[in-house]
Design a protein around this motif. Structure first.
Motif, PDB file in Angstrom:
ATOM      1  N   SER A 173       0.839  -1.196   0.000  1.00 44.99           N
ATOM      2  CA  SER A 173       0.000   0.000   0.000  1.00 44.99           C
ATOM      3  C   SER A 173       0.875   1.248   0.000  1.00 44.99           C
ATOM      4  CB  SER A 173      -0.894  -0.013   1.248  1.00 44.99           C
ATOM      5  OG  SER A 173      -1.532   1.227   1.436  1.00 44.99           O
ATOM      6  N   LEU A 174       0.331   2.295  -0.567  1.00 42.12           N
ATOM      7  CA  LEU A 174       1.018   3.587  -0.601  1.00 42.12           C
ATOM      8  C   LEU A 174      -0.053   4.676  -0.562  1.00 42.12           C
ATOM      9  CD1 LEU A 174       3.956   4.611  -2.882  1.00 42.12           C
ATOM     10  CD2 LEU A 174       1.873   5.957  -2.989  1.00 42.12           C
ATOM     11  N   GLY A 175       0.270   5.815   0.025  1.00 41.13           N
ATOM     12  CA  GLY A 175      -0.665   6.926   0.037  1.00 41.13           C
ATOM     13  C   GLY A 175      -0.001   8.208  -0.396  1.00 41.13           C
ATOM     14  N   GLY A 176      -0.809   9.213  -0.655  1.00 41.02           N
ATOM     15  CA  GLY A 176      -0.263  10.505  -1.030  1.00 41.02           C
ATOM     16  C   GLY A 176      -1.132  11.223  -2.034  1.00 41.02           C
ATOM     17  N   SER A 177      -0.775  12.470  -2.303  1.00 40.76           N
ATOM     18  CA  SER A 177      -1.534  13.275  -3.262  1.00 40.76           C
ATOM     19  C   SER A 177      -0.622  13.990  -4.250  1.00 40.76           C
ATOM     20  CB  SER A 177      -2.386  14.311  -2.505  1.00 40.76           C
ATOM     21  OG  SER A 177      -3.310  13.694  -1.653  1.00 40.76           O
ATOM     22  N   SER A 178       0.627  13.590  -4.312  1.00 40.78           N
ATOM     23  CA  SER A 178       1.571  14.208  -5.244  1.00 40.78           C
ATOM     24  C   SER A 178       1.615  13.408  -6.545  1.00 40.78           C
ATOM     25  CB  SER A 178       2.971  14.255  -4.631  1.00 40.78           C
ATOM     26  OG  SER A 178       3.487  12.943  -4.466  1.00 40.78           O
ATOM     27  N   ASP A 179       2.184  14.013  -7.579  1.00 41.41           N
ATOM     28  CA  ASP A 179       2.319  13.309  -8.859  1.00 41.41           C
ATOM     29  C   ASP A 179       3.135  12.032  -8.700  1.00 41.41           C
ATOM     30  OD1 ASP A 179       0.860  15.283 -10.115  1.00 41.41           O
ATOM     31  OD2 ASP A 179       2.611  16.371 -10.846  1.00 41.41           O
ATOM     32  N   ALA A 180       4.209  12.101  -7.901  1.00 42.70           N
ATOM     33  CA  ALA A 180       5.057  10.926  -7.689  1.00 42.70           C
ATOM     34  C   ALA A 180       4.288   9.816  -6.986  1.00 42.70           C
ATOM     35  CB  ALA A 180       6.295  11.310  -6.892  1.00 42.70           C
ATOM     36  N   ALA A 181       3.462  10.178  -6.005  1.00 43.28           N
ATOM     37  CA  ALA A 181       2.668   9.177  -5.301  1.00 43.28           C
ATOM     38  C   ALA A 181       1.687   8.501  -6.254  1.00 43.28           C
ATOM     39  CB  ALA A 181       1.922   9.816  -4.136  1.00 43.28           C
ATOM     40  N   TYR A 182       0.996   9.293  -7.064  1.00 37.64           N
ATOM     41  CA  TYR A 182       0.056   8.714  -8.021  1.00 37.64           C
ATOM     42  C   TYR A 182       0.778   7.768  -8.982  1.00 37.64           C
ATOM     43  CZ  TYR A 182      -3.227  12.446  -6.642  1.00 37.64           C
ATOM     44  OH  TYR A 182      -4.055  13.304  -5.959  1.00 37.64           O
ATOM     45  N   ARG A 183       1.952   8.193  -9.453  1.00 36.91           N
ATOM     46  CA  ARG A 183       2.687   7.376 -10.435  1.00 36.91           C
ATOM     47  C   ARG A 183       3.127   6.046  -9.832  1.00 36.91           C
ATOM     48  NH1 ARG A 183       7.868   6.538 -11.235  1.00 36.91           N
ATOM     49  NH2 ARG A 183       8.517   8.243  -9.845  1.00 36.91           N
ATOM     50  N   ILE A 184       3.765   6.089  -8.667  1.00 38.46           N
ATOM     51  CA  ILE A 184       4.277   4.860  -8.070  1.00 38.46           C
ATOM     52  C   ILE A 184       3.139   3.978  -7.577  1.00 38.46           C
ATOM     53  CG2 ILE A 184       5.689   3.918  -6.208  1.00 38.46           C
ATOM     54  CD1 ILE A 184       7.408   6.462  -6.418  1.00 38.46           C
ATOM     55  N   GLU A 197     -11.446  13.503   1.498  1.00 41.89           N
ATOM     56  CA  GLU A 197     -11.786  14.721   0.779  1.00 41.89           C
ATOM     57  C   GLU A 197     -13.234  14.610   0.283  1.00 41.89           C
ATOM     58  OE1 GLU A 197      -9.034  15.799  -2.250  1.00 41.89           O
ATOM     59  OE2 GLU A 197      -7.275  15.722  -0.931  1.00 41.89           O
ATOM     60  N   PRO A 198     -13.833  15.722  -0.139  1.00 43.98           N
ATOM     61  CA  PRO A 198     -15.190  15.638  -0.695  1.00 43.98           C
ATOM     62  C   PRO A 198     -15.265  14.662  -1.864  1.00 43.98           C
ATOM     63  CG  PRO A 198     -14.603  17.917  -0.255  1.00 43.98           C
ATOM     64  CD  PRO A 198     -13.351  17.118  -0.057  1.00 43.98           C
ATOM     65  N   LEU A 199     -16.459  14.229  -2.173  1.00 46.16           N
ATOM     66  CA  LEU A 199     -16.641  13.213  -3.203  1.00 46.16           C
ATOM     67  C   LEU A 199     -16.048  13.625  -4.549  1.00 46.16           C
ATOM     68  CD1 LEU A 199     -20.296  12.261  -2.262  1.00 46.16           C
ATOM     69  CD2 LEU A 199     -18.329  10.730  -2.120  1.00 46.16           C
ATOM     70  N   LYS A 203     -13.076  11.575  -6.363  1.00 48.72           N
ATOM     71  CA  LYS A 203     -13.243  10.992  -7.691  1.00 48.72           C
ATOM     72  C   LYS A 203     -12.100  11.396  -8.618  1.00 48.72           C
ATOM     73  CE  LYS A 203     -16.720  10.480 -11.356  1.00 48.72           C
ATOM     74  NZ  LYS A 203     -15.913  10.874 -12.511  1.00 48.72           N
ATOM     75  N   GLN A 204     -11.686  12.655  -8.552  1.00 47.64           N
ATOM     76  CA  GLN A 204     -10.573  13.115  -9.378  1.00 47.64           C
ATOM     77  C   GLN A 204      -9.291  12.362  -9.050  1.00 47.64           C
ATOM     78  OE1 GLN A 204     -10.474  17.300  -8.545  1.00 47.64           O
ATOM     79  NE2 GLN A 204     -12.322  17.755  -9.726  1.00 47.64           N
ATOM     80  N   GLN A 205      -9.053  12.135  -7.758  1.00 48.54           N
ATOM     81  CA  GLN A 205      -7.841  11.419  -7.365  1.00 48.54           C
ATOM     82  C   GLN A 205      -7.880   9.963  -7.829  1.00 48.54           C
ATOM     83  OE1 GLN A 205      -5.458  12.660  -3.825  1.00 48.54           O
ATOM     84  NE2 GLN A 205      -7.480  12.980  -2.950  1.00 48.54           N
ATOM     85  N   ILE A 206      -9.036   9.331  -7.688  1.00 51.62           N
ATOM     86  CA  ILE A 206      -9.162   7.949  -8.145  1.00 51.62           C
ATOM     87  C   ILE A 206      -8.877   7.848  -9.636  1.00 51.62           C
ATOM     88  CG2 ILE A 206     -10.786   6.054  -8.492  1.00 51.62           C
ATOM     89  CD1 ILE A 206     -12.161   6.905  -5.874  1.00 51.62           C
ATOM     90  N   GLU A 207      -9.387   8.796 -10.402  1.00 52.66           N
ATOM     91  CA  GLU A 207      -9.143   8.781 -11.845  1.00 52.66           C
ATOM     92  C   GLU A 207      -7.657   8.930 -12.153  1.00 52.66           C
ATOM     93  OE1 GLU A 207     -11.718  11.888 -13.159  1.00 52.66           O
ATOM     94  OE2 GLU A 207     -13.506  10.599 -13.211  1.00 52.66           O
ATOM     95  N   ARG A 208      -6.950   9.771 -11.388  1.00 48.08           N
ATOM     96  CA  ARG A 208      -5.502   9.915 -11.575  1.00 48.08           C
ATOM     97  C   ARG A 208      -4.782   8.598 -11.305  1.00 48.08           C
ATOM     98  NH1 ARG A 208      -2.507  14.490 -10.899  1.00 48.08           N
ATOM     99  NH2 ARG A 208      -0.825  13.040 -11.410  1.00 48.08           N
ATOM    100  N   ILE A 209      -5.162   7.927 -10.241  1.00 49.10           N
ATOM    101  CA  ILE A 209      -4.520   6.661  -9.878  1.00 49.10           C
ATOM    102  C   ILE A 209      -4.774   5.610 -10.948  1.00 49.10           C
ATOM    103  CG2 ILE A 209      -4.507   4.795  -8.169  1.00 49.10           C
ATOM    104  CD1 ILE A 209      -5.530   7.084  -6.167  1.00 49.10           C
ATOM    105  N   TYR A 210      -6.016   5.507 -11.395  1.00 43.42           N
ATOM    106  CA  TYR A 210      -6.350   4.529 -12.428  1.00 43.42           C
ATOM    107  C   TYR A 210      -5.634   4.846 -13.743  1.00 43.42           C
ATOM    108  CZ  TYR A 210     -10.188   2.649  -9.561  1.00 43.42           C
ATOM    109  OH  TYR A 210     -10.942   2.056  -8.575  1.00 43.42           O
ATOM    110  N   ALA A 211      -5.490   6.128 -14.052  1.00 39.25           N
ATOM    111  CA  ALA A 211      -4.790   6.511 -15.285  1.00 39.25           C
ATOM    112  C   ALA A 211      -3.327   6.078 -15.229  1.00 39.25           C
ATOM    113  CB  ALA A 211      -4.889   8.021 -15.501  1.00 39.25           C
TER     114      ALA A 211
END
Length: 367
Positions: A173-184, A197-199, A203-211
């Motif tokens: 598992s990993l957490g974070g909200s930076s570009d590097a966190a999303y990438r890794i 965070e609000p829904l 949702k925006q963060q989930i889409e970044r992770i899935y991308a």
């Protein structure tokens, strides 16, 4: 549709409302707390880490020894344990528990906190090191033959581990909200952790992770873990009264120097906390019951967003996030033990009932 619940294990009775500075470990409390989580149906419990805290491997082993079903999530900073050693330690715990171990990586959101244990890499370098570390763990758990590793941060020759995880691997598992966190996290991890965070923002963060997962060529996606601090009472009105009392106590404790973020602390350096503080400026309440004054009262120090309401209101709020794609729900309170018991009695059953109802409705619609 599935969802699992995460709590946090604490070594003593100290909590955010009644902090006990430098309290020693209380084995009886830890055992009672762990068994309560197990009995009330929590699926995981996080064993947290900071530079001044207890050893998470030892606490995790204690939790496993006193429980039957719950899995531990060991928080790990790459600068504290060499990866080949961590691979064997985690796999040993996993074998002893019959496959009840997860590891959660912390790259480090504060240069000051990292420096306390001799880590002087900048944030970008810490994420690079973390990526190497994760790759080494995967190799250590899967390679039958000795292997070399020649990275920027780790180099070794002909390492082989005879200590294999029970099910072949251990979830990472990993957490974070930076570009590097999303990438890794998107490319390498089984679980990605988000703060509450609000829904729309979630949702925006989930889409970044899935991308990022798709970009890496993955055919699967990381599971999404989202964290809240519910404040629950019999009715919504009583819950809001309780919430303001909690806020007053958090504020008073911080003014007395009994909080990890001093009153004069600078703005946090990590992106996740910055996001929370920015959202807090837009208003106190978001969506059904997401409450942000606890964020500003603590300088967004860690997981600080609250859900406020009756068990029904909080359960419905959690179901909104499950509908969004979050299937690992972390809930811990401000009165650790008593809140965990209340969640287990009143919130977890309602959420699981809501999931069953959704599944039945989908089956009928498909029939």
């Amino acid at each position: 549709m599935t969802a699992e619940f995460i709590s946090v294990s604490f070594p003593n009775e100290s909590n955010d409302l009644n902090p006990i500075p430098d309290a020693p470990v209380d084995p009886r409390f830890l055992e009672r707390y762990a068994r309560a989580l197990d009995d009330y149906g929590f699926n995981y419990t996080l064993i947290p880490y900071s530079s001044s805290s207890f050893d998470p491997f030892t606490l995790g082993a204690t939790v496993l020894a006193h429980t039957k079903n719950i899995k531990i999530i060991v928080a790990l900073r790459p600068n504290t344990v060499y990866p080949t050693v961590a691979a064997k330690s985690l796999a040993t715990l996993d074998q002893l528990s019959g496959g009840r171990v997860v590891v959660h990586f912390i790259a480090g959101g504060s240069d000051e906190e990292q420096a306390r244990e001799g880590d002087f890499l900048n944030k970008e370098e810490r994420y690079e090191r973390q990526e190497e570390y994760i790759r080494i763990l995967r190799l250590a758990w899967s390679s039958k033959e000795p292997f070399d590793f020649d990275g920027k941060y780790y180099q070794f020759k002909q390492f082989r581990s005879a200590v294999r995880p029970t099910n072949g691997t251990i979830p990472i598992s990993l957490g974070g909200s930076s570009d590097a966190a999303y990438r890794i996290g998107g490319s390498l991890c089984d679980i990605f952790g988000l703060w509450g965070e609000p829904l729309a923002e979630t949702k925006q963060q989930i889409e970044r992770i899935y991308a990022e997962a798709a970009k890496a060529g993955r055919t699967d996606r990381p599971r999404i873990w989202v964290t809240f601090r519910p404040i629950v009472a019999e009715t919504d009105e009583l819950a809001w009264e309780k919430a303001h009392k909690v806020l007053d106590q958090l504020t008073a404790n911080r003014e007395k120097g009994l909080h990890r973020a001093p009153v004069n602390a600078p703005a946090p350096a990590n992106v996740g906390s910055q996001r929370l503080l920015d959202i807090a400026k837009r208003g106190d309440v978001h969506d059904r019951a997401l409450w942000y004054p606890t964020v500003t009262a603590t300088n967004a120090s860690g997981a600080t967003t609250a859900l406020v309401g009756s068990p029904r209101t909080i359960a419905d709020s959690i179901l909104d996030y499950i509908d969004l794609g979050c299937d690992l729900i972390s809930i811990r309170g401000y009165d650790n033990y008593n809140d965990a018991v209340d969640y287990g009695r009143y919130i977890l059953p309602l959420v699981r009932e809501g999931i069953r109802e959704r599944e039945e409705a989908r089956k009928k619609a498909a029939a």
